[in-house]
Write an enzyme that holds these catalytic residues in place. Structure first.
Site, PDB file in Angstrom:
ATOM      1  CB  SER A 145       1.408  -0.775   3.846  1.00 58.38           C
ATOM      2  OG  SER A 145       1.064  -0.980   5.181  1.00 58.38           O
ATOM      3  CG  ASP A 223       3.643   5.300   8.249  1.00 59.64           C
ATOM      4  OD1 ASP A 223       2.647   4.959   8.908  1.00 59.64           O
ATOM      5  OD2 ASP A 223       4.017   4.721   7.217  1.00 59.64           O
ATOM      6  CG  HIS A 256       0.827   3.981   6.081  1.00 54.46           C
ATOM      7  ND1 HIS A 256       2.052   3.376   6.178  1.00 54.46           N
ATOM      8  CD2 HIS A 256      -0.045   2.982   5.760  1.00 54.46           C
ATOM      9  CE1 HIS A 256       1.928   2.083   5.936  1.00 54.46           C
ATOM     10  NE2 HIS A 256       0.665   1.812   5.670  1.00 54.46           N
TER      11      HIS A 256
HETATM   12  N1  LIG Z   1      -8.587   1.791   7.418  1.00 60.39           N
HETATM   13  C1  LIG Z   1      -7.437   1.557   8.198  1.00 60.39           C
HETATM   14  C2  LIG Z   1      -6.138   1.771   7.456  1.00 60.39           C
HETATM   15  C3  LIG Z   1      -6.177   1.321   6.026  1.00 60.39           C
HETATM   16  C4  LIG Z   1      -4.985   1.866   5.266  1.00 60.39           C
HETATM   17  O1  LIG Z   1      -4.323   2.787   5.676  1.00 60.39           O
HETATM   18  N2  LIG Z   1      -4.708   1.237   4.143  1.00 60.39           N
HETATM   19  C5  LIG Z   1      -3.565   1.643   3.397  1.00 60.39           C
HETATM   20  C6  LIG Z   1      -2.612   0.493   3.373  1.00 60.39           C
HETATM   21  S1  LIG Z   1      -2.157   0.065   5.045  1.00 60.39           S
HETATM   22  C7  LIG Z   1      -1.171  -1.323   4.913  1.00 60.39           C
HETATM   23  O2  LIG Z   1      -1.252  -2.223   4.187  1.00 60.39           O
HETATM   24  C8  LIG Z   1      -3.994   2.039   2.001  1.00 60.39           C
HETATM   25  O3  LIG Z   1      -3.215   1.997   1.068  1.00 60.39           O
HETATM   26  N3  LIG Z   1      -5.246   2.478   1.870  1.00 60.39           N
HETATM   27  C9  LIG Z   1      -5.849   2.795   0.570  1.00 60.39           C
HETATM   28  C10 LIG Z   1      -5.659   4.205   0.110  1.00 60.39           C
HETATM   29  O4  LIG Z   1      -6.042   4.450  -1.070  1.00 60.39           O
HETATM   30  O5  LIG Z   1      -5.148   5.053   0.848  1.00 60.39           O
HETATM   31  C11 LIG Z   1      -7.429   2.462   9.400  1.00 60.39           C
HETATM   32  O6  LIG Z   1      -8.290   3.318   9.417  1.00 60.39           O
HETATM   33  O7  LIG Z   1      -6.552   2.340  10.265  1.00 60.39           O
END
Ligand SMILES: N[C@@H](CCC(=O)N[C@@H](CSC=O)C(=O)NCC(=O)O)C(=O)O
Length: 278
Positions: A145, A223, A256
Site C-alpha cells: 500500500s 480490496d 487489503h
Molecule cells: N484505519 C484505516 C486503514 C488503515 C489500513 O488499512 N492500514 C493498512 C495499510 S493501508 C495503506 O497504506 C495496514 O497495513 N494496516 C495494518 C495492519 O496490520 O493491518 C481505515 O480504517 O480505513
C-alpha cells in the site's frame, strides 16, 4: 544501537533494534530477520516497507515471511513508516504524520525537520545494516500500500541499487488519489509539479530502458481501496508504454489486509531470490 528483542525463528533470528537517526532527528526502531548461517556466504537483503498506521512489527508478526526467507537465505529488514517521538509533528488522521511518512522528504513545515524517510531509506539505514550485520550489499525491496508506493519510488529513483522490486496493493499514482493528495499537499506544498518526483507512474514514464528491473505486483480484487486509492492499471499502462518488465497479478477475492500478503509472500520471496542470487 540497542537490542530491544530477539527470538529464534526457523533457525534464524528475529530481532528488533532502536537507534538514533541523524537524518530523521529522532530515535527509530527497525526489525530484522537474519536467516540461519550458510557457511561464509552473507545473505542478501529484502527491505520491506509497510503501509499506513504500521510500524516495523506488522509485517514481522503477520506476514509469515520468515519460514521461506530462512529456506532461501534472505535477510529481511523492516523499517518503521515514519519518524517517531513526542517532538515529531503529527495529525489526527491515520493517513498523515506518524505512521504515514510516505517515504519522501518533506519540504513544508511543520514536517520538514523530521519527515525525511526517503533519505533514511536510501542512505542511513542501509549503511547501518551493512555496518552492523553480516549481510551482503545485494538487495531488493518490497512493500504494501503506502509501502508499495515507497518500494516503487525507491527502485525507480535509484537505478542499480535494487535487483528487483515487488509490491502488494501499492498506491501507484499518489498524485491522483486522496491518500496521496492529502500527504503530498502537506509534506510537499501546493505546487503539484514537485509531486511528480514521488509518483511511480510519473517516474516510470520518465525512466530510461536500462533502469528497468523485474517488478511484481499483486492486487486483490476484493480490496476496499482498489478503485479509490490504488488503481494498479495506471502503472501497468506506464509499464506498457516504457516496456518496463512488470507482472501485475489480480488475485480474485483478496482484500487489503495482511491475510492477502500472507497468502502470496512466498511468491514474492522466491521472485526476489531469482534476482538476488543471480
Ligand atoms: N484505519 C484505516 C486503514 C488503515 C489500513 O488499512 N492500514 C493498512 C495499510 S493501508 C495503506 O497504506 C495496514 O497495513 N494496516 C495494518 C495492519 O496490520 O493491518 C481505515 O480504517 O480505513
Amino acid at each position: 544501537m540497542e537490542l530491544l528483542e530477539e527470538h529464534y525463528c526457523f533457525e534464524g533470528r528475529q530481532q528488533r533494534w532502536r537507534h538514533d537517526s541523524a537524518v530523521l532527528n529522532c530515535a527509530m526502531t527497525f526489525s530484522i530477520f537474519l536467516p540461519p548461517a550458510n557457511g561464509a556466504a552473507k545473505p542478501p537483503v529484502l527491505y520491506w516497507l509497510s503501509g499506513l498506521t504500521c510500524n516495523d512489527e506488522n509485517f514481522t508478526t503477520k506476514a509469515g515471511a520468515q519460514r521461506v526467507a530462512a529456506e532461501l537465505g534472505i535477510a529481511l529488514v523492516m523499517p518503521d513508516t515514519s519518524p517517531r517521538g513526542d517532538d515529531v509533528a503529527d495529525d489526527a488522521g491515520y493517513d498523515l504524520g506518524k505512521g504515514a511518512g510516505f517515504y519522501l522528504n518533506a519540504t513544508q513545515q511543520p514536517w520538514a525537520r523530521h519527515y525525511r524517510m526517503y533519505d533514511y531509506l536510501r542512505d542511513e539505514l542501509p549503511a547501518l545494516i551493512q555496518a552492523q550485520f553480516a549481510v551482503s550489499d545485494r538487495c531488493a525491496i518490497s512493500g504494501h500500500s503506502m509501502g508499495g508506493h515507497g518500494a516503487l519510488i525507491m527502485a525507480l529513483k535509484n537505478p542499480g541499487k535494487y535487483v528487483s522490486v515487488s509490491a502488494f496493493a501499492p498506491i501507484v499514482n499518489p498524485t491522483q488519489v486522496p491518500w496521496g493528495q492529502k500527504a503530498f499537499s502537506n509534506y510537499l506544498g501546493e505546487d503539484t509539479a514537485t509531486w511528480q518526483e514521488w509518483d511511480s507512474c510519473a517516474l516510470m514514464l520518465n525512466s530510461q530502458p536500462e533502469q528497468a528491473i523485474p517488478t511484481l505486483i499483486d492486487q486483490g480484487d476484493g480490496d476496499q481501496f482498489l478503485a479509490s486509492q490504488l488503481q494498479p492499471a495506471v502503472l501497468a499502462e506506464a509499464a506498457r508504454q516504457t516496456s518496463w518488465p512488470l507482472t501485475l497479478r489480480i488475485q480474485p477475492g483478496y482484500d487489503h489486509s495482511y491475510y492477502f500478503m500472507a497468502s502470496f509472500i512466498d511468491d514474492h520471496l522466491r521472485f526476489h531470490a531469482q534476482h538476488l542470487f543471480k
